[in-house]
Design a protein around this motif. Structure first.
Motif, PDB file in Angstrom:
ATOM      1  N   SER A 140       0.799  -1.303  -0.181  1.00  0.00           N
ATOM      2  CA  SER A 140       0.083   0.029  -0.013  1.00  0.00           C
ATOM      3  C   SER A 140       0.688   1.263   0.062  1.00  0.00           C
ATOM      4  N   ILE A 141       1.942   1.054   0.752  1.00  0.00           N
ATOM      5  CA  ILE A 141       2.753   2.468   0.864  1.00  0.00           C
ATOM      6  C   ILE A 141       3.539   2.646  -0.409  1.00  0.00           C
ATOM      7  N   LYS A 142       3.845   1.406  -0.996  1.00  0.00           N
ATOM      8  CA  LYS A 142       4.607   1.718  -2.314  1.00  0.00           C
ATOM      9  C   LYS A 142       3.753   2.325  -3.403  1.00  0.00           C
ATOM     10  N   LYS A 143       2.568   1.959  -3.197  1.00  0.00           N
ATOM     11  CA  LYS A 143       1.432   2.158  -4.371  1.00  0.00           C
ATOM     12  C   LYS A 143       0.737   3.592  -3.997  1.00  0.00           C
ATOM     13  N   GLY A 144       1.057   4.258  -3.078  1.00  0.00           N
ATOM     14  CA  GLY A 144       0.542   5.440  -2.552  1.00  0.00           C
ATOM     15  C   GLY A 144      -0.805   5.458  -2.041  1.00  0.00           C
ATOM     16  N   ILE A 145      -1.061   4.274  -1.557  1.00  0.00           N
ATOM     17  CA  ILE A 145      -2.550   3.929  -0.893  1.00  0.00           C
ATOM     18  C   ILE A 145      -2.518   4.209   0.761  1.00  0.00           C
ATOM     19  N   ASP A 146      -3.501   4.882   1.242  1.00  0.00           N
ATOM     20  CA  ASP A 146      -3.268   4.793   2.765  1.00  0.00           C
ATOM     21  C   ASP A 146      -3.404   3.516   3.496  1.00  0.00           C
ATOM     22  N   PRO A 147      -2.337   3.224   4.060  1.00  0.00           N
ATOM     23  CA  PRO A 147      -2.316   1.713   4.470  1.00  0.00           C
ATOM     24  C   PRO A 147      -3.357   1.375   5.758  1.00  0.00           C
ATOM     25  N   LYS A 148      -3.857   2.539   6.369  1.00  0.00           N
ATOM     26  CA  LYS A 148      -4.676   2.301   7.167  1.00  0.00           C
ATOM     27  C   LYS A 148      -6.072   1.880   6.696  1.00  0.00           C
ATOM     28  N   ILE A 149      -6.260   2.211   5.510  1.00  0.00           N
ATOM     29  CA  ILE A 149      -7.696   1.767   4.550  1.00  0.00           C
ATOM     30  C   ILE A 149      -7.506   0.241   4.366  1.00  0.00           C
ATOM     31  N   SER A 150      -6.139  -0.010   3.710  1.00  0.00           N
ATOM     32  CA  SER A 150      -6.031  -1.472   3.115  1.00  0.00           C
ATOM     33  C   SER A 150      -6.126  -2.261   4.166  1.00  0.00           C
TER      34      SER A 150
END
Length: 98
Positions: free
Chosen positions: A64-74
């Motif tokens: 998620s971090i690598k893809k720019g996604i908020d890791p709390k959501i994923s």
């Protein structure tokens, strides 16, 4: 909301609906794999594998971090999905054994 923004909202919601459909198709594929995994388990205490869950969640956070996604959501989505499938396995464990 302005008429222009209303139109944009409708378009974006249709795109979200399309993504939801794709996600449901992937969820069905995942469910089929979970059924196969369940068929390999002989004891109910094999259903929960905390080490595997932690590994999955750690990998999801990193990806998620690598893809720019908020890791709390994923993280929340995956935790809920994992525990929903665990519930499915418990509900279907006996039915699975012949």
């Amino acid at each position: 909301m302005s008429p222009n923004n209303k139109k944009k909202l409708i378009i974006l919601r249709k795109k979200l609906d399309h993504v939801d459909t794709k996600m449901l198709n992937l969820l069905k594929i995942r469910a089929n794999y979970v059924k196969k995994v369940l068929s390999l388990k002989n004891l109910k205490n094999e259903i929960i594998d905390r080490k595997r869950i932690n590994t999955i969640l750690k990998n999801i956070k990193n990806k998620s971090i690598k893809k720019g996604i908020d890791p709390k959501i994923s993280q929340r989505v995956w935790k809920n999905m994992i525990y929903a499938f665990i519930d499915y396995e418990y509900r279907n464990f006996k039915k699975n054994k012949k």
